[in-house]
Write a protein that holds these residues in place. Structure first.
Motif, PDB file in Angstrom:
ATOM      1  N   ARG A 242      28.112  21.399 -28.039  1.00  0.00           N
ATOM      2  CA  ARG A 242      28.828  20.158 -28.703  1.00  0.00           C
ATOM      3  C   ARG A 242      30.586  20.304 -28.297  1.00  0.00           C
ATOM      4  NH1 ARG A 242      24.328  19.333 -31.356  1.00  0.00           N
ATOM      5  NH2 ARG A 242      24.034  16.848 -31.750  1.00  0.00           N
ATOM      6  N   ASP A 243      30.938  21.448 -28.632  1.00  0.00           N
ATOM      7  CA  ASP A 243      32.396  21.780 -28.458  1.00  0.00           C
ATOM      8  C   ASP A 243      32.738  21.585 -26.961  1.00  0.00           C
ATOM      9  OD1 ASP A 243      32.996  22.317 -30.959  1.00  0.00           O
ATOM     10  OD2 ASP A 243      32.832  24.637 -30.772  1.00  0.00           O
ATOM     11  N   HIS A 244      31.870  21.956 -26.029  1.00  0.00           N
ATOM     12  CA  HIS A 244      32.038  21.885 -24.607  1.00  0.00           C
ATOM     13  C   HIS A 244      32.067  20.294 -24.272  1.00  0.00           C
ATOM     14  CE1 HIS A 244      31.287  21.439 -20.352  1.00  0.00           C
ATOM     15  NE2 HIS A 244      30.018  20.929 -20.701  1.00  0.00           N
ATOM     16  N   ILE A 245      31.137  19.562 -24.776  1.00  0.00           N
ATOM     17  CA  ILE A 245      31.122  17.981 -24.533  1.00  0.00           C
ATOM     18  C   ILE A 245      32.115  17.443 -25.140  1.00  0.00           C
ATOM     19  CG2 ILE A 245      29.348  16.022 -24.819  1.00  0.00           C
ATOM     20  CD1 ILE A 245      27.215  17.828 -24.490  1.00  0.00           C
ATOM     21  N   ARG A 246      32.605  17.729 -26.147  1.00  0.00           N
ATOM     22  CA  ARG A 246      33.613  16.980 -26.995  1.00  0.00           C
ATOM     23  C   ARG A 246      34.788  16.909 -26.298  1.00  0.00           C
ATOM     24  NH1 ARG A 246      31.193  19.206 -32.020  1.00  0.00           N
ATOM     25  NH2 ARG A 246      30.086  17.272 -33.054  1.00  0.00           N
ATOM     26  N   GLN A 247      35.324  17.935 -25.435  1.00  0.00           N
ATOM     27  CA  GLN A 247      36.587  17.824 -24.640  1.00  0.00           C
ATOM     28  C   GLN A 247      36.320  16.905 -23.562  1.00  0.00           C
ATOM     29  OE1 GLN A 247      38.355  21.234 -22.813  1.00  0.00           O
ATOM     30  NE2 GLN A 247      36.344  21.935 -22.030  1.00  0.00           N
ATOM     31  N   GLY A 248      35.258  16.489 -23.391  1.00  0.00           N
ATOM     32  CA  GLY A 248      34.974  15.573 -22.187  1.00  0.00           C
ATOM     33  C   GLY A 248      35.390  15.810 -20.805  1.00  0.00           C
ATOM     34  N   ARG A 249      35.043  17.246 -20.594  1.00  0.00           N
ATOM     35  CA  ARG A 249      35.473  17.683 -19.295  1.00  0.00           C
ATOM     36  C   ARG A 249      34.239  18.484 -18.620  1.00  0.00           C
ATOM     37  NH1 ARG A 249      40.255  17.472 -16.785  1.00  0.00           N
ATOM     38  NH2 ARG A 249      41.321  16.913 -18.817  1.00  0.00           N
ATOM     39  N   GLU A 250      33.235  17.653 -18.145  1.00  0.00           N
ATOM     40  CA  GLU A 250      32.119  18.218 -17.631  1.00  0.00           C
ATOM     41  C   GLU A 250      32.366  18.878 -16.043  1.00  0.00           C
ATOM     42  OE1 GLU A 250      29.038  18.502 -18.881  1.00  0.00           O
ATOM     43  OE2 GLU A 250      29.173  17.049 -20.644  1.00  0.00           O
ATOM     44  N   PRO A 251      32.070  19.854 -15.923  1.00  0.00           N
ATOM     45  CA  PRO A 251      32.561  20.610 -14.409  1.00  0.00           C
ATOM     46  C   PRO A 251      31.136  20.314 -13.694  1.00  0.00           C
ATOM     47  CG  PRO A 251      31.524  22.471 -16.070  1.00  0.00           C
ATOM     48  CD  PRO A 251      31.523  21.005 -16.877  1.00  0.00           C
ATOM     49  N   THR A 252      31.548  19.795 -12.455  1.00  0.00           N
ATOM     50  CA  THR A 252      30.593  19.772 -11.204  1.00  0.00           C
ATOM     51  C   THR A 252      30.343  21.061 -10.918  1.00  0.00           C
ATOM     52  OG1 THR A 252      31.445  17.502 -10.939  1.00  0.00           O
ATOM     53  CG2 THR A 252      30.182  18.512  -9.283  1.00  0.00           C
ATOM     54  N   GLY A 253      28.947  21.338 -10.364  1.00  0.00           N
ATOM     55  CA  GLY A 253      28.512  22.593  -9.725  1.00  0.00           C
ATOM     56  C   GLY A 253      28.712  22.559  -8.083  1.00  0.00           C
ATOM     57  N   TYR A 254      29.850  22.728  -8.023  1.00  0.00           N
ATOM     58  CA  TYR A 254      29.981  22.558  -6.300  1.00  0.00           C
ATOM     59  C   TYR A 254      29.468  23.827  -5.664  1.00  0.00           C
ATOM     60  CZ  TYR A 254      33.946  19.334  -7.829  1.00  0.00           C
ATOM     61  OH  TYR A 254      34.517  18.333  -8.163  1.00  0.00           O
ATOM     62  N   GLU A 255      29.530  24.965  -6.246  1.00  0.00           N
ATOM     63  CA  GLU A 255      28.806  26.156  -5.433  1.00  0.00           C
ATOM     64  C   GLU A 255      27.135  25.785  -5.191  1.00  0.00           C
ATOM     65  OE1 GLU A 255      28.005  30.952  -6.017  1.00  0.00           O
ATOM     66  OE2 GLU A 255      28.758  29.656  -7.871  1.00  0.00           O
TER      67      GLU A 255
ATOM     68  N   TYR B 245      42.667  22.464 -10.146  1.00  0.00           N
ATOM     69  CA  TYR B 245      44.007  22.000 -10.113  1.00  0.00           C
ATOM     70  C   TYR B 245      44.658  22.159 -11.399  1.00  0.00           C
ATOM     71  CZ  TYR B 245      42.010  17.674 -11.868  1.00  0.00           C
ATOM     72  OH  TYR B 245      41.267  16.619 -12.688  1.00  0.00           O
ATOM     73  N   LEU B 246      43.930  22.333 -12.604  1.00  0.00           N
ATOM     74  CA  LEU B 246      44.464  22.634 -13.736  1.00  0.00           C
ATOM     75  C   LEU B 246      44.566  24.125 -14.325  1.00  0.00           C
ATOM     76  CD1 LEU B 246      42.626  19.470 -15.670  1.00  0.00           C
ATOM     77  CD2 LEU B 246      45.101  19.604 -14.843  1.00  0.00           C
ATOM     78  N   GLU B 247      45.190  24.289 -15.302  1.00  0.00           N
ATOM     79  CA  GLU B 247      45.381  25.614 -15.805  1.00  0.00           C
ATOM     80  C   GLU B 247      44.194  26.018 -17.021  1.00  0.00           C
ATOM     81  OE1 GLU B 247      48.722  28.826 -17.786  1.00  0.00           O
ATOM     82  OE2 GLU B 247      49.210  26.838 -16.563  1.00  0.00           O
ATOM     83  N   ALA B 248      43.270  26.750 -16.826  1.00  0.00           N
ATOM     84  CA  ALA B 248      42.416  26.855 -17.796  1.00  0.00           C
ATOM     85  C   ALA B 248      43.087  27.481 -18.889  1.00  0.00           C
ATOM     86  CB  ALA B 248      41.233  27.776 -17.399  1.00  0.00           C
ATOM     87  N   GLY B 249      42.642  27.179 -20.262  1.00  0.00           N
ATOM     88  CA  GLY B 249      43.261  27.795 -21.481  1.00  0.00           C
ATOM     89  C   GLY B 249      44.717  26.889 -21.920  1.00  0.00           C
ATOM     90  N   LYS B 250      45.045  26.338 -20.941  1.00  0.00           N
ATOM     91  CA  LYS B 250      46.402  25.296 -21.291  1.00  0.00           C
ATOM     92  C   LYS B 250      45.987  24.045 -21.275  1.00  0.00           C
ATOM     93  CE  LYS B 250      51.389  24.539 -19.822  1.00  0.00           C
ATOM     94  NZ  LYS B 250      51.995  25.100 -18.846  1.00  0.00           N
ATOM     95  N   ASP B 251      45.449  23.549 -20.176  1.00  0.00           N
ATOM     96  CA  ASP B 251      45.204  22.106 -19.830  1.00  0.00           C
ATOM     97  C   ASP B 251      43.811  21.556 -20.901  1.00  0.00           C
ATOM     98  OD1 ASP B 251      47.712  21.606 -18.677  1.00  0.00           O
ATOM     99  OD2 ASP B 251      46.501  22.405 -16.742  1.00  0.00           O
ATOM    100  N   TYR B 252      42.978  22.608 -20.558  1.00  0.00           N
ATOM    101  CA  TYR B 252      41.735  22.341 -21.226  1.00  0.00           C
ATOM    102  C   TYR B 252      40.996  23.666 -21.862  1.00  0.00           C
ATOM    103  CZ  TYR B 252      39.753  24.276 -16.948  1.00  0.00           C
ATOM    104  OH  TYR B 252      39.525  25.028 -15.807  1.00  0.00           O
ATOM    105  N   LYS B 253      40.155  23.586 -22.824  1.00  0.00           N
ATOM    106  CA  LYS B 253      39.695  24.702 -23.524  1.00  0.00           C
ATOM    107  C   LYS B 253      38.496  25.379 -22.386  1.00  0.00           C
ATOM    108  CE  LYS B 253      37.064  26.075 -27.492  1.00  0.00           C
ATOM    109  NZ  LYS B 253      36.452  25.638 -28.804  1.00  0.00           N
TER     110      LYS B 253
END
Length: 402
Positions: A78-91, A16-24
């Motif tokens: 660490r850069d991934h974790i620092r943005q606080g947006r862990e992706p759930t593995g739905y697939e 529902y968000l825009e990658a690169g704009k709303d999150y890294k």
């Protein structure tokens, strides 16, 4: 591994968000096919059919996993974790066959504001963002009651139970347990490897047991209906929790120190004490934990050596599985956060061959097909399999949850 569940529509985390704009944006590990399929079962056609039937028809619960997806390049971790947006593995979850999963997040390595992890605000941010993502799809659903798990089973969904491996973030504020419960957390550990205000972790030189504040916290957990985990607690602290809790407790992800003599495993007296009070042990499969002398290269077979020993020790009514897997390079995670995860202290001086992944239990998508397949191949009955892949957990939750 199963075909994708019919209810899964292809949603990916934060669509529902825009990658690169709303999150890294990061390139993430494959959820399916990152490593070669397990070749060690060699099931007959009838055994495959029975395994698939049991996985599709029964309530299958992972008592401990991390269903996030990690970056392909673990130097970006660490850069991934620092943005606080862990992706759930739905697939991956769509092919797991699991009815419910106790997802413990990664709060020991939740370094949004501090490399030390376990900060209260960071944990709340992590929980809130994950829950916002779940709310934007209808396949993996937030579960807070047994009714939620039963409903997921009836409708072909996956029930996602939020859990935490330690209560370190509550510091000396017992009411924070109420806040975490209000957020949807339904299972919590006492201490991780390091001691905290509640008691000792498994890495400490000495174990003073459950503190007075820890007793107060356990009482509050019982009143709230929070399931308690003692997997990473020191031995004396774990025994104190079992004795002090008015409800059965979980050892959600562990094995026996008799089978593999490292601190990360629990001694048999702790395992027996947990079972005698009605609790359940979930068999661990994170890399380089549940090894055995018969199978020192970590695989499904070494994990099942612990399973056989624990069933003999405490009975099949008190054993289940908490594989502790994730989507991505789990060994790379341990290497990157060795201090936070206390890998050196957990293993001590015991020598073992380092593997790139646990063969047969590499990620949440494949675990339960291979576990049930192993049980089928070794002539466990349908009733026995029902108990160890979900029934035993449900029995405890009927006593613990409100």
């Amino acid at each position: 591994m199963l075909e994708p569940a019919k209810r899964y529509t292809g949603y990916t985390a934060y669509d529902y968000l825009e990658a690169g704009k709303d999150y890294k944006e990061f390139a993430y590990a494959q959820q399916i096919g990152r490593v070669a399929p397990y070749a060690g079962l060699d099931l007959s056609d009838s055994q495959k059919e029975r395994t698939t039937r049991l996985l599709r028809e029964e309530i299958v619960i992972s008592l401990h996993d991390h269903v996030q997806v990690f970056p392909q390049d673990m130097t970006q971790l660490r850069d991934h974790i620092r943005q606080g947006r862990e992706p759930t593995g739905y697939e991956g979850l769509s092919r797991s066959g699991m009815t419910a999963v106790f997802d413990n997040g990664m709060d020991g390595t939740c370094c949004i504001s501090s490399d030390a992890g376990w900060k209260y605000q960071d944990v709340l941010f992590d929980l809130g963002v994950r829950m916002a993502d779940l709310a934007h799809q209808d396949f993996v659903v937030k579960a807070e009651t047994l009714k939620d798990i039963y409903r997921a089973h009836e409708t072909g969904r996956v029930a996602h139970v939020f859990a935490l491996e330690a209560a370190t973030m509550i510091e000396n504020e017992v009411d924070r347990l109420d806040v975490l419960y209000g957020f949807g957390v339904r299972q919590i550990g006492i201490a991780y490897s390091e001691a905290n205000m509640l008691g000792s972790g498994l890495k400490e030189r000495g174990d003073g047991g459950l503190t007075y504040f820890g007793e107060k916290a356990v009482e509050r957990m019982n009143k709230l209906g929070l399931a308690i985990d003692i997997s990473h607690s020191g031995d004396r602290t774990a025994l104190d929790v079992v004795k002090h809790s008015t409800k059965p407790v979980f050892i959600t992800h562990c094995g026996s120190r008799t089978v593999w003599p490292i601190n990360r495993m629990k001694p048999d007296d702790v395992i027996k004490a947990c079972a005698e009070r009605g609790g359940v042990l979930g068999l661990e499969a994170a890399p380089h934990t549940t090894l055995s002398h018969a199978h020192p290269a970590h695989s499904l077979e070494s994990v099942m050596d612990h399973f056989v020993h624990c069933v003999d020790l405490i009975g099949i009514d008190h054993v289940t599985f908490g594989p502790d897997t994730l989507f991505g390079d789990h060994v790379g995670l341990h290497d990157a956060f060795a201090a936070n995860l206390s890998t050196k202290e957990a293993h001590g001086a015991v020598q073992f061959p380092k593997v790139e992944y646990v063969d047969g239990l590499e990620n949440p998508a494949e675990c339960f097909f291979n576990i049930i397949g192993w049980l089928v191949k070794h002539d466990y009955s349908d009733d026995e399999i029902r108990k160890v892949v979900g029934g035993n957990t449900i029995r405890v939750l009927e006593e613990v949850w409100v």
